[in-house]
Scaffold this motif. Structure first.
Motif, PDB file in Angstrom:
ATOM      1  N   LEU A 182      -4.304  18.784   5.179  1.00  0.00           N
ATOM      2  CA  LEU A 182      -4.041  18.172   3.877  1.00  0.00           C
ATOM      3  C   LEU A 182      -3.756  19.229   2.813  1.00  0.00           C
ATOM      4  O   LEU A 182      -2.712  19.217   2.145  1.00  0.00           O
ATOM      5  N   GLU A 183      -4.690  20.200   2.700  1.00  0.00           N
ATOM      6  CA  GLU A 183      -4.558  21.240   1.691  1.00  0.00           C
ATOM      7  C   GLU A 183      -3.323  22.102   1.976  1.00  0.00           C
ATOM      8  O   GLU A 183      -2.576  22.478   1.063  1.00  0.00           O
ATOM      9  N   VAL A 184      -3.096  22.359   3.253  1.00  0.00           N
ATOM     10  CA  VAL A 184      -1.960  23.185   3.665  1.00  0.00           C
ATOM     11  C   VAL A 184      -0.652  22.518   3.228  1.00  0.00           C
ATOM     12  O   VAL A 184       0.242  23.157   2.660  1.00  0.00           O
ATOM     13  N   GLN A 185      -0.545  21.215   3.471  1.00  0.00           N
ATOM     14  CA  GLN A 185       0.659  20.461   3.068  1.00  0.00           C
ATOM     15  C   GLN A 185       0.884  20.578   1.563  1.00  0.00           C
ATOM     16  O   GLN A 185       2.001  20.806   1.097  1.00  0.00           O
ATOM     17  N   GLN A 186      -0.211  20.442   0.811  1.00  0.00           N
ATOM     18  CA  GLN A 186      -0.062  20.447  -0.657  1.00  0.00           C
ATOM     19  C   GLN A 186       0.343  21.830  -1.164  1.00  0.00           C
ATOM     20  O   GLN A 186       1.191  21.949  -2.060  1.00  0.00           O
ATOM     21  N   ALA A 244      -3.078  12.876  -3.807  1.00  0.00           N
ATOM     22  CA  ALA A 244      -3.604  14.082  -4.456  1.00  0.00           C
ATOM     23  C   ALA A 244      -2.622  14.650  -5.471  1.00  0.00           C
ATOM     24  O   ALA A 244      -3.017  15.289  -6.444  1.00  0.00           O
ATOM     25  N   LEU A 245      -1.336  14.426  -5.234  1.00  0.00           N
ATOM     26  CA  LEU A 245      -0.317  14.910  -6.172  1.00  0.00           C
ATOM     27  C   LEU A 245      -0.114  13.936  -7.339  1.00  0.00           C
ATOM     28  O   LEU A 245       0.801  14.102  -8.148  1.00  0.00           O
ATOM     29  N   GLY A 246      -0.941  12.880  -7.380  1.00  0.00           N
ATOM     30  CA  GLY A 246      -0.859  11.917  -8.474  1.00  0.00           C
ATOM     31  C   GLY A 246       0.101  10.777  -8.204  1.00  0.00           C
ATOM     32  O   GLY A 246       0.574  10.121  -9.130  1.00  0.00           O
ATOM     33  N   HIS A 247       0.425  10.543  -6.918  1.00  0.00           N
ATOM     34  CA  HIS A 247       1.375   9.478  -6.568  1.00  0.00           C
ATOM     35  C   HIS A 247       0.743   8.490  -5.586  1.00  0.00           C
ATOM     36  O   HIS A 247       1.349   8.157  -4.568  1.00  0.00           O
ATOM     37  N   ALA A 248      -0.501   8.062  -5.909  1.00  0.00           N
ATOM     38  CA  ALA A 248      -1.192   7.152  -4.997  1.00  0.00           C
ATOM     39  C   ALA A 248      -0.350   5.900  -4.741  1.00  0.00           C
ATOM     40  O   ALA A 248      -0.323   5.361  -3.624  1.00  0.00           O
ATOM     41  N   HIS A 249       0.377   5.453  -5.798  1.00  0.00           N
ATOM     42  CA  HIS A 249       1.208   4.240  -5.664  1.00  0.00           C
ATOM     43  C   HIS A 249       2.310   4.411  -4.621  1.00  0.00           C
ATOM     44  O   HIS A 249       2.838   3.434  -4.111  1.00  0.00           O
ATOM     45  N   ALA A 250       2.669   5.664  -4.313  1.00  0.00           N
ATOM     46  CA  ALA A 250       3.786   5.903  -3.390  1.00  0.00           C
ATOM     47  C   ALA A 250       3.326   6.030  -1.942  1.00  0.00           C
ATOM     48  O   ALA A 250       4.147   6.272  -1.052  1.00  0.00           O
TER      49      ALA A 250
END
Ligand SMILES: C[S@@+](CC[C@H](N)C(=O)[O-])C[C@H]1O[C@@H](n2cnc3c(N)ncnc32)[C@H](O)[C@@H]1O
Length: 427
Positions: free
Chosen positions: A2-6, A105-111
């Motif tokens: 997860l962290e690696v992707q971000q 985590a990037l602020g796009h929970a809706h997506a």
């Protein structure tokens, strides 16, 4: 993951905004000291791989969306996940799950639903989507259209193989220090360390499965240096002999400076305009126990560094688009613009003019670029020869053979990077 992707997502987005990949990766390492070396390796792989195949992944994404993705972060996250699905062995369900959580985590929970649907759709219809994406040149070759068009015009026979070679992982090639060992002895030493390798040039050894340089026997003691096989042609072509006064006009980080000095006892002046990069030349000289006079200066500003004594040999390894080494620096695909070629060509022309003034009569200047664009190479040299009646171009050795392509132009392939050499003599 997860962290690696971000972190990879932030890295490629920064490159897209115009920053150098290695600089951004160094910043990420400093910003995330908690990452293990395995995680750092994964961040590198995702960043390099997504930039390497990004133009193709973008075409794949276009096949999976009804309308273009407006949000840049989400788009990069999807490209990274597509890269993982297509080019890594991570479990698909984990990639999709982590991408959905990364979106949140990037602020796009809706997506999350969209991310999930796009990636699952790709898994379901992979063959069909890939086939459609590869209808365009950009989707087939994973390069910008202007780049493909230029190579297609310049190398109609070779451009497809060149572009494909530029999407492979670069080989790790070493130069054996001829003062310290031989290729045969070093290959035997590698075999004793269970490192598979093969000779790939007069002094070049290619490591089959790249390892950290610290693991290479004799590296810190200066027995070998890392240098691509094409770059290893420079020193022999310049043919600097014992006692000669030699200028390395664009020296940093010193790969060719040190090669010249391994081969002969020279009075060598190494100039580079970037003082921090010049420090790396000194480190390399120290490791190899060699000596040169280092000067941080704009080599064109002769009054600021030249003492008036001409040079018998000059290496002009000039700044260029680096289009021949794009597999080592995939960020170049995103950072370069077609107009940069003319900008570099103008700079190269000015450098050649300045350097010609400090070359001794009868002396030789080797012009080198790691580019495959002819404005920086053949055309640059043809123009120079047309302007200078006191210059002639010398033939290169058989080793830099050319098969239906302009003399001195080495194309990127399994053996080496793309490079260009022209040897000029002052008459
Ligand atoms: C292709 S790299 C040289 C690589 C080096 N010859 C080697 O083999 O390791 C080009 C170098 O030119 C330097 N450079 C760019 N403009 C310059 C200038 N006006 N004067 C001197 N060096 C310059 C850059 O800082 C860069 O280090």
């Amino acid at each position: 993951m997860l962290e690696v992707q971000q972190i990879a997502c932030a890295t490629v987005a920064a490159v897209r905004a115009g920053r150098n990949l290695n600089v951004v990766l160094a910043e990420q390492r400093a910003r995330h000291p908690q990452l293990t070396s395995q995680q750092l390796g994964a961040v590198n792989d995702l960043s390099y791989g997504t930039l390497r195949f990004g133009f193709q992944l973008d075409c794949i994404l276009a096949e999976l969306l009804n309308k273009p993705m407006q949000d840049a972060d989400l788009r990069w996250l999807l490209l990274i996940a597509l890269y993982q699905l297509e080019h890594t062995r991570a479990a698909p369900y984990a990639i999709v799950d982590h991408a959905v959580r990364s979106a949140a985590a990037l602020g796009h929970a809706h997506a999350g639903g969209l991310v999930n649907a796009v990636l699952r759709n790709f898994l379901r219809k992979r063959e069909e989507v890939l086939a459609k994406a590869k209808h365009s040149d950009v989707g087939r070759f994973a390069f910008p259209q202007w780049w493909i068009a230029r190579l297609c015009t310049q190398y109609p026979q070779h451009y497809a193989a060149m572009l494909e070679a530029c999407n492979t992982h670069p080989p790790l090639t070493l130069r054996v220090n001829c003062r310290r060992s031989t290729v045969a002895d070093y290959l035997a030493e590698l075999a004793r360390h269970d490192i598979a390798a093969a000779q790939t040039g007069a002094w070049a050894v290619r490591i089959q499965h790249p390892v950290a340089v610290e693991r290479l026997p004799g590296f810190s003691a200066g027995v070998v240096s890392v240098q691509d096989a094409a770059a290893q042609f420079a020193a022999p072509l310049l043919d600097a002999q014992n006692g000669m006064r030699v200028l390395d006009a664009c020296a940093a980080p010193g790969g060719k400076t040190t090669h010249l000095l391994e081969r002969a006892e020279l009075d060598l002046v190494a100039v580079d305009s970037d003082a921090s990069r010049l420090a790396r030349v000194q480190q390399n000289l120290d490791r190899l126990q060699l000596k040169a006079t280092l000067v941080a200066a704009d080599v064109q500003a002769l009054g600021s560094w030249w003492d008036g004594r001409p040079f018998e040999r000059i290496l002009a390894d000039v700044p260029c688009t680096a289009s021949g080494v794009v597999r080592r620096h995939p960020d170049i695909k995103w950072l370069r613009r077609a107009v940069d070629i003319a900008r570099f060509a103008t700079q190269q022309r000015a450098m050649l003019e300045a350097l010609w003034q400090v070359l001794a009569s009868g002396g030789k200047l080797l012009y080198a670029t790691c580019s495959v664009f002819d404005e920086e190479n053949t055309r640059q040299i043809d123009d120079f020869l047309a302007r200078h009646a006191d210059a002639r171009r010398l033939p290169l050795s058989e080793a830099v053979s050319t098969n239906g392509i302009p003399e001195g132009q080495l194309l990127p392939d399994n053996e080496h990077d793309g490079f260009f050499y022209a040897l000029l003599q002052k008459i």
